[in-house]
Every structure is written in structure tokens, then in C-alpha cells.
Design a protein around this motif. Structure first.
Motif, mmCIF file in Angstrom:
data_model
loop_
_atom_site.group_PDB
_atom_site.id
_atom_site.type_symbol
_atom_site.label_atom_id
_atom_site.label_comp_id
_atom_site.label_asym_id
_atom_site.label_seq_id
_atom_site.Cartn_x
_atom_site.Cartn_y
_atom_site.Cartn_z
ATOM 1 N N ILE A 1 -2.884 11.081 -15.175
ATOM 2 C CA ILE A 1 -3.411 12.556 -15.017
ATOM 3 C C ILE A 1 -4.569 12.790 -15.073
ATOM 4 C CG2 ILE A 1 -2.704 13.158 -17.585
ATOM 5 C CD1 ILE A 1 -1.240 15.093 -14.477
ATOM 6 N N ALA A 2 -5.254 11.980 -15.801
ATOM 7 C CA ALA A 2 -6.942 12.484 -16.055
ATOM 8 C C ALA A 2 -7.598 11.822 -15.174
ATOM 9 C CB ALA A 2 -7.287 11.808 -17.392
ATOM 10 N N GLU A 3 -7.199 11.028 -14.087
ATOM 11 C CA GLU A 3 -7.904 10.354 -13.133
ATOM 12 C C GLU A 3 -8.229 10.865 -11.594
ATOM 13 O OE1 GLU A 3 -6.467 6.224 -14.746
ATOM 14 O OE2 GLU A 3 -8.282 5.880 -13.405
ATOM 15 N N SER A 4 -9.086 10.546 -10.802
ATOM 16 C CA SER A 4 -9.153 11.071 -9.537
ATOM 17 C C SER A 4 -8.046 10.413 -8.704
ATOM 18 C CB SER A 4 -10.540 10.765 -8.902
ATOM 19 O OG SER A 4 -11.564 11.095 -9.628
ATOM 20 N N PHE A 5 -7.644 11.419 -7.582
ATOM 21 C CA PHE A 5 -6.735 10.901 -6.541
ATOM 22 C C PHE A 5 -6.920 9.544 -5.710
ATOM 23 C CE2 PHE A 5 -4.587 14.508 -7.828
ATOM 24 C CZ PHE A 5 -5.390 15.653 -7.783
ATOM 25 N N THR A 6 -6.482 8.656 -5.832
ATOM 26 C CA THR A 6 -6.720 7.402 -4.963
ATOM 27 C C THR A 6 -5.947 7.361 -3.721
ATOM 28 O OG1 THR A 6 -5.057 6.240 -5.939
ATOM 29 C CG2 THR A 6 -7.293 6.257 -7.116
ATOM 30 N N ASP A 7 -4.883 8.161 -3.367
ATOM 31 C CA ASP A 7 -3.922 8.108 -2.196
ATOM 32 C C ASP A 7 -3.725 9.621 -1.932
ATOM 33 O OD1 ASP A 7 -3.157 5.650 -4.013
ATOM 34 O OD2 ASP A 7 -3.350 5.016 -1.950
ATOM 35 N N TRP A 8 -3.617 9.974 -0.618
ATOM 36 C CA TRP A 8 -3.312 11.387 -0.210
ATOM 37 C C TRP A 8 -2.270 11.146 0.868
ATOM 38 C CZ3 TRP A 8 -6.049 15.884 -1.382
ATOM 39 C CH2 TRP A 8 -7.065 15.788 -2.560
ATOM 40 N N GLN B 1 1.043 -1.056 -0.064
ATOM 41 C CA GLN B 1 0.037 -0.135 0.035
ATOM 42 C C GLN B 1 1.086 1.127 -0.100
ATOM 43 O OE1 GLN B 1 -2.562 0.001 3.119
ATOM 44 N NE2 GLN B 1 -3.387 2.320 2.719
ATOM 45 N N VAL B 2 0.474 2.100 -0.989
ATOM 46 C CA VAL B 2 1.370 3.228 -0.921
ATOM 47 C C VAL B 2 1.015 4.263 -0.114
ATOM 48 C CG1 VAL B 2 -0.178 4.578 -2.437
ATOM 49 C CG2 VAL B 2 2.345 5.091 -2.524
ATOM 50 N N GLN B 3 2.057 4.960 0.377
ATOM 51 C CA GLN B 3 1.926 5.912 1.706
ATOM 52 C C GLN B 3 2.911 7.058 0.992
ATOM 53 O OE1 GLN B 3 3.350 3.986 5.076
ATOM 54 N NE2 GLN B 3 1.098 3.699 5.635
ATOM 55 N N LEU B 4 2.140 8.324 1.284
ATOM 56 C CA LEU B 4 2.767 9.697 0.931
ATOM 57 C C LEU B 4 2.928 10.587 2.514
ATOM 58 C CD1 LEU B 4 0.288 8.831 -1.479
ATOM 59 C CD2 LEU B 4 1.508 10.784 -2.447
ATOM 60 N N GLN B 5 3.822 11.291 2.393
ATOM 61 C CA GLN B 5 4.318 12.060 3.535
ATOM 62 C C GLN B 5 4.892 13.353 3.067
ATOM 63 O OE1 GLN B 5 3.575 11.377 7.012
ATOM 64 N NE2 GLN B 5 4.054 13.812 7.077
ATOM 65 N N GLU B 6 4.088 14.547 3.469
ATOM 66 C CA GLU B 6 4.380 15.764 3.233
ATOM 67 C C GLU B 6 5.529 16.304 4.395
ATOM 68 O OE1 GLU B 6 0.066 15.239 2.014
ATOM 69 O OE2 GLU B 6 1.388 14.987 3.912
ATOM 70 N N SER B 7 6.609 17.207 4.001
ATOM 71 C CA SER B 7 7.556 17.691 4.813
ATOM 72 C C SER B 7 7.801 18.836 4.358
ATOM 73 C CB SER B 7 8.671 16.833 4.886
ATOM 74 O OG SER B 7 9.454 16.559 3.898
ATOM 75 N N GLY B 8 8.211 19.728 5.279
ATOM 76 C CA GLY B 8 8.665 21.263 4.761
ATOM 77 C C GLY B 8 8.566 22.143 6.198
ATOM 78 N N VAL C 1 7.379 9.086 -0.806
ATOM 79 C CA VAL C 1 6.657 8.075 -1.287
ATOM 80 C C VAL C 1 7.118 6.856 -0.772
ATOM 81 C CG1 VAL C 1 5.377 6.987 -3.117
ATOM 82 C CG2 VAL C 1 5.472 9.558 -3.245
ATOM 83 N N SER C 2 6.418 6.000 0.035
ATOM 84 C CA SER C 2 6.719 4.608 0.174
ATOM 85 C C SER C 2 5.704 3.723 -0.134
ATOM 86 C CB SER C 2 7.209 4.467 1.650
ATOM 87 O OG SER C 2 5.669 4.704 2.538
#
Length: 120
Positions: free
Chosen positions: A103-110, A1-8, A24-25
Motif C-alpha cells: 500500500i505504501a509503494e509505487s505502482f508497478t503494473d497497470w 507476468q501479471v496483467q490487469l484489464q479494466e471493463s465497464g 487480474v491474470s
């Protein structure tokens, strides 16, 4: 399962450049045909798509932010980065990174989102 983590940085001064990274992991940012986006939500407002980078490295930007935005990636670290220049208090928002099957589809992972405040 993909995971996304913002940092800044959580706080940026007006006129400076905001730089955010999405790590991204569980999946590669170069896997066809995924697109990786930045989205933000100012306080009391709706979501605003800012731009995206495709699996191939091609980039797309919101017309309203194109002149101030740059999205890049580091495939060795499986990260992509947003730079937003000349920030003002109106750029205060929660910033999210997200993945879509193309690019044309809805987001599935946030990602969970990161608060950025622009203030002197």
C-alpha cells in the motif's frame, strides 16, 4: 507476468452509479502484500488516485471521493471492482487499475485504461 484489464460501461448518465471491474491474470489478488488500486485521469488533467484494496481485503479511499466510492473484490474470479455513486460530468475520465507491491509503494503494473464518459 501479471496483467490487469479494466471493463465497464463507456457511458454513464449523471446521478447514476459507475461500476468498473479489473480482471487480474498471472497473479493472485490475495498474494501478500500487494495492493490493488483505482486511478483516473480526467481530460487535460493529471492522475488521481481513487482508492485501493489490499491483499487482505482492507480498503483505503481518497478523502475527496470516500463518500461516493466503494472497492470490493471477488477472489474466486480474481477481480476487484470500483463503484462510484452519484456521478457527474466531472467524473469523466480514463480509469485505470494498477498494482503496487504494498500500500505504501509505487505502482508497478497497470491496466490499459478504460474511457468513461458521464453525459445525459
Amino acid at each position: 507476468q501479471v496483467q490487469l484489464q479494466e471493463s465497464g460501461p463507456g457511458l454513464v448518465k449523471p446521478s447514476q452509479t459507475l461500476s468498473l471491474t479489473c480482471t487480474v491474470s498471472g497473479g493472485s489478488i490475495t498474494t501478500a502484500y500487494y495492493a490493488w488500486s483505482w486511478i483516473r485521469q480526467p481530460p487535460g488533467e493529471g492522475l488521481e488516485w481513487m482508492g485501493a484494496i489490499r491483499y487482505s481485503g482492507g480498503t483505503y479511499y481518497s478523502p475527496s471521493l470516500k463518500s461516493r466510492s466503494s472497492i470490493s473484490r471477488d477472489t474466486s474470479k480474481n477481480q476487484f471492482t470500483l463503484q462510484l455513486s452519484s456521478v457527474t460530468p466531472e467524473d469523466t475520465a480514463v480509469y485505470y487499475c494498477a498494482r503496487a507491491p504494498s500500500i505504501a509503494e509505487s505502482f508497478t503494473d497497470w491496466g490499459q485504461g478504460t474511457q468513461v464518459t458521464v453525459s445525459p
